[in-house]
Design a protein around this motif. Structure first.
Motif, PDB file in Angstrom:
ATOM      1  N   LEU A 335       0.815  -1.212   0.000  1.00 55.17           N
ATOM      2  CA  LEU A 335       0.000   0.000   0.000  1.00 55.17           C
ATOM      3  C   LEU A 335       0.851   1.266   0.000  1.00 55.17           C
ATOM      4  N   ILE A 341       1.895   0.715  -5.018  1.00 59.25           N
ATOM      5  CA  ILE A 341       0.666   1.508  -4.977  1.00 59.25           C
ATOM      6  C   ILE A 341       0.944   2.912  -4.466  1.00 59.25           C
ATOM      7  N   TRP A 346      -3.340   4.858   4.213  1.00 58.68           N
ATOM      8  CA  TRP A 346      -3.938   3.695   4.869  1.00 58.68           C
ATOM      9  C   TRP A 346      -3.296   3.371   6.195  1.00 58.68           C
ATOM     10  N   SER A 355      -5.061  -5.154   2.180  1.00 59.80           N
ATOM     11  CA  SER A 355      -3.728  -5.029   1.580  1.00 59.80           C
ATOM     12  C   SER A 355      -3.567  -5.982   0.408  1.00 59.80           C
ATOM     13  N   ARG A 358      -6.041  -4.989  -2.490  1.00 56.15           N
ATOM     14  CA  ARG A 358      -5.555  -3.789  -3.205  1.00 56.15           C
ATOM     15  C   ARG A 358      -4.350  -4.136  -4.076  1.00 56.15           C
ATOM     16  N   ASP A 361      -5.642  -6.099  -7.122  1.00 52.73           N
ATOM     17  CA  ASP A 361      -6.305  -5.176  -8.044  1.00 52.73           C
ATOM     18  C   ASP A 361      -5.281  -4.331  -8.789  1.00 52.73           C
ATOM     19  N   GLU A 386     -11.695   1.015   4.157  1.00 55.38           N
ATOM     20  CA  GLU A 386     -11.360  -0.080   3.250  1.00 55.38           C
ATOM     21  C   GLU A 386     -12.619  -0.629   2.585  1.00 55.38           C
ATOM     22  N   TRP A 389     -13.722   1.676  -0.124  1.00 56.74           N
ATOM     23  CA  TRP A 389     -12.926   1.539  -1.351  1.00 56.74           C
ATOM     24  C   TRP A 389     -13.412   0.327  -2.149  1.00 56.74           C
TER      25      TRP A 389
END
Length: 416
Positions: A335, A341, A346, A355, A358, A361, A386, A389
């Motif tokens: 993150l 990222i 966060w 974590s 994300r 993704d 979270e 999101w």
């Protein structure tokens, strides 16, 4: 006419100097032990024993304590932390004074300086070691480390030139955030600054894979993880009671990659039987003292913002044969890593599930990425931000076990 007493006097001077160096090392070891609690982990126990061996050999007229001194330095290096590295450096400095051409002493000296972040001095010591080795065993690893340190120095110089702050790389992360907010990610200067900073951080953390990985475990970085996941359907499964009672095991096992987090519960009819990727965020002041990771999995990702703690935890809690791959240092904080990222908002206490979701993704290589058992309002362990999101980035949300009680239903959230 040669004075026969002159040679004897010089020999006595050398012996006195040697004795003083050994005595100084023993005194330094005693000071180190005085600041430590009783050893409870193997590396600390080995260091304590090595110090005892050194003390005994120094007191024995017939013994040569040099090897015992080097062993203390190696064990202190292994113990790690600022205290351990400081002790290793003090021991190495005395060792290089005792024997100026000792390869082991100069290698220890370089490794201690390297661990303390004193790059330029570490380079000098490594080069002294390399000159003495003359291509022998161990030279290849030192050559690679020297190249890494040289690249890091060049990257640091370029970074400071672009940043223009004169304050060193320590201030660059904050400067990068400020410029990103002011100029946007598309600005050429911001892109260049982000590229250099990401490269520098990677170089700082290179070779930070724990030294004692089990023989059956292969470290995997970002590129390796992307290759392992490309084209494969993925589901991230929550460890909730609703999932365990949901009867979705066969459906879960139909995904190519089943991801589970932290303490895993397996009840095959409800949860499925496989774990292909296990993500875990060790918590507490001494996370390396937690239970060993015995859950069989293909890939294990360990998240931790602090490199020394991450290394120690991975080294102590991995079990031979329990995983084929373990994420290397480039995957320990996806993150906030500016080379990944790069979202610092966060915090270090971000949930493991978020974590890994994300990260998956972000990699964007799976044609299907689903969350099972995580509700859009936070069910399954997602924090409110979270969960928000996930909700905002979802393409579909289904109640897939058809329970009458929605509070105990199992949701599937599709991100692809």
């Amino acid at each position: 006419m040669t004075n026969p007493l002159a040679g004897l006097f010089k020999a006595r001077q050398r012996d006195a100097a040697r004795s003083a160096l050994y005595a100084g090392s023993v005194h330094r070891c005693g000071a180190y032990l005085a600041t430590q609690s009783a050893p409870t982990i193997p590396r600390q126990t080995r260091l304590t024993r090595a110090i005892g061996t050194l003390t005994a050999s120094v007191d024995s007229p017939a013994a040569d304590p040099f090897d015992a001194l080097l062993t203390v330095g190696e064990r202190a290096l292994e113990a790690g932390g600022a205290d351990g590295l400081g002790l290793a450096l003090d021991v190495a400095e005395n060792a290089t004074r005792l024997r100026r051409r000792s390869r082991a002493a100069w290698r220890l000296h370089g490794a201690a300086l390297d661990g303390l972040g004193r790059d330029d001095e570490a380079l000098e010591s490594y080069e002294r070691y390399l000159a003495l080795v003359e291509g022998g065993d161990g030279a290849a690893g030192t050559v690679r480390r020297i190249e890494t340190l040289r690249q890091r120095r060049a990257c640091r110089d370029a970074l400071e030139a672009v940043a223009g702050t004169g304050a060193g790389v320590e201030k660059t992360a904050e400067l990068l955030r400020q410029r990103l907010a002011r100029d946007g990610a598309g600005d050429p200067g911001v892109r260049r600054l982000a590229e250099l900073y990401g490269t520098y951080r990677r170089l700082v953390e290179r070779d930070a894979v724990p030294e004692a990985l089990p023989d059956t475990t292969t470290p995997v970085g970002v590129a390796g993880l992307r290759a392992l996941l490309t084209g494969r359907s993925v589901c991230v499964v929550a460890g909730t009671d609703a999932v365990a009672r949901g009867g979705l095991g066969p459906e879960i096992d139909r995904y190519d990659v089943v991801v589970r987090c932290d303490a895993v519960r397996i009840d095959a009819p409800g949860t499925g039987a496989r774990t292909d990727l296990h993500a875990v965020s060790p918590r507490g002041d001494t996370p390396w003292e937690g239970p060993a990771w015995t859950l069989p999995t293909g890939i294990r990702l360990v998240f931790d913002a602090q490199v020394p703690r991450w290394r120690r935890t991975v080294r102590q809690r991995l079990v031979p044969g329990a995983q084929r791959h373990v994420g290397d240092v480039s995957l320990r904080r996806p993150l906030s890593d500016p080379a990944l990222i790069g979202e610092d908002g966060w915090g270090e206490d971000a949930g493991t599930a978020f974590s890994v979701v994300r990260l998956l993704d972000f990699l964007d290589v799976s044609p299907r990425l689903d969350l099972i058992g995580f509700g859009p309002s936070g069910a399954g362990g997602l924090r409110p931000a979270e969960a928000a999101w996930v909700r905002d980035h979802s393409t579909r949300i289904d109640d897939i076990d058809n329970r009458a009680d929605r509070a105990d239903s199992t949701m599937r959230i599709a991100l692809r």
